[in-house]
Write a protein that holds these residues in place. Structure first.
Motif: not given
Length: 472
Positions: A257-276
């Motif tokens: 879920q953490a690895d696929s979050a940026p692909y499932r939720l496009p437009g995610m801010p960079e800090p959130v992507q780093q957190e995931f």
């Protein structure tokens, strides 16, 4: 130079010097006897002190008391009438030869020394008595009886080395007195020497047999405790492996879920992507650590118990399969019924979905072990399995009736000891309770309560896993 100094330095007497007489008891025998006498002077536990009943513990005092009461007047009478000894001396020697028998219950060696000295001292005036001819000498019949009672007390208490020393000392004293034997008397030294050896051998053998039985009983207790401890550790390792599989599943889901979050939720801010990304990295690291832990806990051949009423998960391929739970109880019961055991299953709707993974697995294992015990110890007994669950707890109940007499045969093999131990350990690690015991009709019950969630809302299985890790 003394003999002891010569032994240490290896020196020898000069040529032509008279040779010393060898110690008839062997080198160091007198030292060992003196040390044993000093040790025996201290109060020791009485004979039969470990006997379970009071009359058995009092029996040595009663026996020695009876002999003293019987021998004391008899000795005075025989010394006075048969040997012609003065009444005062006869009473003194009778007291000295019989009263020390009372010490034999707690101080056997000092009592032996007192009696030996008294008997030896009494032989001197007997040799000068007017009517000694035709009577036993140096030991009177009463002295022989009292000495044999003392030998019995020694044989039941002292070591073999001490008994041999006492026996040889008895023979040496009798042999020395034999050189001063009066005419027309019967030498009783050889008789006492032989009878003392027989009594010492018999009582020493009885003591050795008792010590051997006591050591065997102690070893059995130690072995049973060690077996229980080993069984508990094995069961804990098995539970830890199964809990690892449960937690590893959830950690794998978190990683995906953490690895696929940026692909499932496009437009995610960079800090959130780093957190995931950090969450996924932490989950993967945790999985690696758990796999290393599992490699330590897993058996070298990777084998586990076979699935079924008396087993577990099968071989190595079975361990890669998902862990069983409440949803597979129907298959477990059907397999048990096919084995010839009448079993009824009452499974509440939604019980499998309401139970967290740890409680789900523990409920299955408890039922599995309970059915295995029924098959082993009560074949043919009607059995009822009930599993219910709500938002607070999972209740597991396995009740069987008395065994079918026609189907009752010898157990199929000795139990591994994992059954009830494993149930208690699983229930304890999940924070639940277990109630087991026989029923009035001859059956048996197993009732377990497994909490669904802890006080802070976390799953009880995760808490149990953390508790196990801390205690390990």
């Amino acid at each position: 130079m003394s003999d002891r100094a010569r032994e240490r330095t290896g020196s020898h007497p000069p040529a032509g010097a008279p040779a010393r007489t060898a110690d008839p008891w062997g080198p160091g025998a007198r030292t060992r006897i003196s040390e044993a006498l000093r040790a025996g002077a201290a109060p020791t536990p009485p004979l039969f002190a470990r006997a379970p009943k009071a009359w058995q513990r009092a029996l040595p005092y009663l026996v020695t008391g009876v002999f003293v009461v019987a021998l004391l007047p008899t000795t005075i009478s025989v010394l006075t009438n048969d040997y012609g000894m003065d009444g005062g001396w006869a009473g003194a020697f009778a007291v000295a030869q019989t009263v020390p028998l009372l010490l034999a219950v707690t101080r056997a060696l000092p009592a032996w020394l007192l009696v030996l000295v008294a008997d030896t001292a009494g032989a001197v005036p007997l040799a000068l008595a007017d009517e000694v001819a035709g009577h036993p000498w140096p030991w009177t019949p009463m002295a022989i009886v009292g000495y044999l009672v003392l030998m019995a007390c020694l044989g039941l208490r002292e070591s073999v080395r001490t008994l041999v020393g006492v026996w040889l000392a008895t023979g040496v004293v009798g042999a020395v007195l034999g050189f001063f034997q009066p005419r027309h008397t019967m030498n009783s030294a050889a008789l006492l020497f032989v009878l003392a050896g027989v009594v010492l051998a018999l009582t020493g053998a009885l003591r050795g047999l008792g010590d051997a039985r006591r050591r065997i009983a102690e070893q059995e207790v130690i072995s049973e405790a060690e077996r229980s401890r080993r069984t508990l550790l094995e069961e804990r390792a098995r539970i830890a492996r199964e809990l690892h599989d449960v937690v590893a599943h959830h950690m794998s889901v978190i990683t995906v879920q953490a690895d696929s979050a940026p692909y499932r939720l496009p437009g995610m801010p960079e800090p959130v992507q780093q957190e995931f990304a950090a969450i996924a990295a932490g989950a993967r690291e945790s999985l690696a650590e758990m796999r290393r832990l599992l490699s330590v806990l897993r058996a070298p051949d990777g084998a586990g118990p076979a699935d079924g009423p008396g087993g577990g998960d099968g071989a190595a391929a079975g361990e890669r399969a998902p862990q069983p739970g409440i949803g597979r109880l129907q298959q477990l019961v059907e397999a048990t019924v096919r084995a010839g055991q009448p079993v009824e299953l009452s499974l509440a709707a939604g019980a499998a979905q309401a139970a967290p993974p740890a409680a789900d697995l523990s409920a299955y294992r408890i039922v599995q072990e309970a059915l295995a015990n029924v098959v082993r110890h009560a074949p043919g007994a009607p059995t009822r399995v009930s599993v219910t669950a709500d938002e607070d707890e999972v209740l597991v109940l396995v009740v069987n009736g008395p065994a079918d007499r026609e189907a009752l045969v010898e157990p199929r093999g000795p139990g591994t000891g994992h059954g009830l131990v494993g149930m208690r350990e699983r229930v304890r690690l999940t924070g639940g309770t277990l109630d087991t015991g026989p029923l009035p009709d001859g059956g048996f019950r197993v009732a377990a309560r497994l909490p669904v969630r802890g006080g802070d809302g976390t799953a009880a299985g995760c808490e149990a896993n953390e508790t196990y890790e801390e205690r390990s």
